[in-house]
Scaffold this active site. Structure first.
Site, short mmCIF file in Angstrom:
data_model
loop_
_atom_site.label_atom_id
_atom_site.label_comp_id
_atom_site.label_asym_id
_atom_site.label_seq_id
_atom_site.Cartn_x
_atom_site.Cartn_y
_atom_site.Cartn_z
N ASP A 198 60.11 34.83 12.05
CA ASP A 198 60.57 34.01 10.92
C ASP A 198 60.36 34.97 9.58
O ASP A 198 59.04 35.41 9.65
CB ASP A 198 60.32 32.44 10.67
CG ASP A 198 60.74 31.96 9.54
OD1 ASP A 198 61.59 32.68 8.69
OD2 ASP A 198 60.73 30.54 9.43
N ASP A 257 64.49 26.99 18.04
CA ASP A 257 62.96 26.94 18.07
C ASP A 257 62.69 25.66 17.27
O ASP A 257 63.47 25.06 16.40
CB ASP A 257 62.32 28.06 17.05
CG ASP A 257 62.63 27.82 15.65
OD1 ASP A 257 61.74 27.56 15.16
OD2 ASP A 257 63.42 28.27 15.17
#
EC number: 2.4.2.29
Length: 376
Positions: A92, A271
């Site tokens: 991320d 996720d």
């Protein structure tokens, strides 16, 4: 990176695919265990590989940048060599973490100035530095730097934020395309659709993101407090626009029910910290429903945690023993619960894939949603 569709469901938009990376293939739909600081809490890499059957894990740019720091990761030869995980990794960009630091950050066109949650020191992330940092970390899939809007969010703020995210994306792509991997393997960049819960903004953002023609696309700014039905509505709208020959990643989602419903809408990658975070608090997901291991009813239940799931943790340890460990705050309790919950999540997406390929997904999904939302 290459994505191949292997099958689709006749009764929904669910797909089964294969994502090829230099660190191995990923069969979709897939759930990515979250290893924020390069480590999935309470779980060894061998357990991730052999027991849980994880195919890809997620790390976070913000946390890895602060600790251990880029110098250490680079000296190690990249994140794979540093943490011993030989398979694909996604990072991320840090945009969500910066969003969560609302009290100690300032967002401008140039980028974001924020204070470290560790020692209060000041730092600056721009689209360019976010790419540079992720190049140094060395994940296979890296994310564009964006602003994640809160919920609720007024229309004007959502539009201005989305427009800035698009401008930031152009800068991310320019930086990515004019740099290369530090470690000799390919990396790829996913842009992120934003637009809060406004249909016209989501449509505009999805069309803009698709126009960049990257190897995959993500959907951000959902699962931040909005009702589940609103999340499904936005996801459905975006999936109808994003190209079918690229993987679609719904960030930060979610519950087993969320995952099943969003697979039906055409999402390929997920996720969430839920399976491990909830495990440490004694919430166990099983093929028949949810167990709160702090409840007295499990005190003398000597049945395995979940025989249907398989895996040595789920079949070797009893519910009574796991409850004892959780109540006693033993570290082993957190380990067993985390491994079990991740095993369940990977089983869920693997079984969804099997049902898609067999043409039975919708009926199976509807039955599983009833089970996974049952409190045992």
């Amino acid at each position: 990176m290459k994505f191949e569709l292997k099958g689709s469901d006749k009764g929904s938009k669910a797909r089964a695919g294969v994502l090829h990376t230099d660190h191995g293939i990923i069969e979709t739909p897939i759930f990515m265990p979250v290893g924020t600081a390069g480590s999935v809490k309470a779980v060894h890499q061998r357990e991730l590989r052999d027991d849980i059957a994880a195919q890809i894990i997620l790390g976070n740019t913000y946390h890895l940048y602060l600790r251990p720091g880029l110098d250490i990761i680079q000296q190690a030869g990249g994140i794979h060599k540093f943490n011993g995980w030989e398979f694909p990794i996604l990072t991320d960009s840090g945009g969500y973490q910066v969003y969560s630091l609302s009290g100690v950050r300032k967002i401008k066109e140039e980028g974001v100035t924020f204070q470290s949650h560790i020692d209060g020191s000041k730092h600056f992330f721009s689209p360019e530095t976010a790419i540079d940092i992720q190049r140094t970390i060395g994940a296979d899939i890296i994310m564009a730097f964006d602003e994640c809007t809160p919920y609720p969010c007024d229309y004007t703020y959502a539009k201005n934020s989305m427009d800035m995210t698009h401008r930031w994306l152009e800068r991310c792509c320019n930086r990515f395309d004019n740099t290369s991997s530090h470690y000799g393997y390919e990396q790829t960049l996913f842009p992120i659709v934003q637009g809060s819960t406004y249909n016209d903004l989501r449509k505009q953002s999805a069309e803009t993101i698709a126009s960049f023609e990257r190897d995959g696309n993500a959907i951000g700014g959902l699962s931040v407090g909005e009702p589940a039905e609103m999340m499904y509505e936005m996801t459905d709208k975006v999936c109808a626009i994003l190209p079918t020959d690229k993987p679609r990643y719904l960030m930060g989602v979610g519950t087993p029910e969320n995952i099943l419903e969003c697979i039906a809408l055409g999402i390929d990658m997920f996720d969430c910290v839920m399976p491990t975070r909830n495990a440490r608090n004694g919430m166990i997901f099983t093929t028949e429903g949810i167990m709160n291991m702090r409840n007295e009813k499990w005190k003398d239940d000597f049945n395995p945690i979940d025989t249907s799931l398989g895996g040595h943790v789920s079949t070797q340890y009893s519910r009574a023993y796991l409850r004892h460990l959780i109540v006693s705050k033993e570290i082993l309790g957190a380990q067993i619960a985390s491994i079990h919950n991740l095993t369940f999540y990977l089983w869920l997406v693997t079984e969804a894939r099997n049902q898609i390929l067999q043409g039975n997904f919708v009926d199976w999904k509807n039955d599983m949603v009833k089970k996974v939302t049952t409190r045992l």
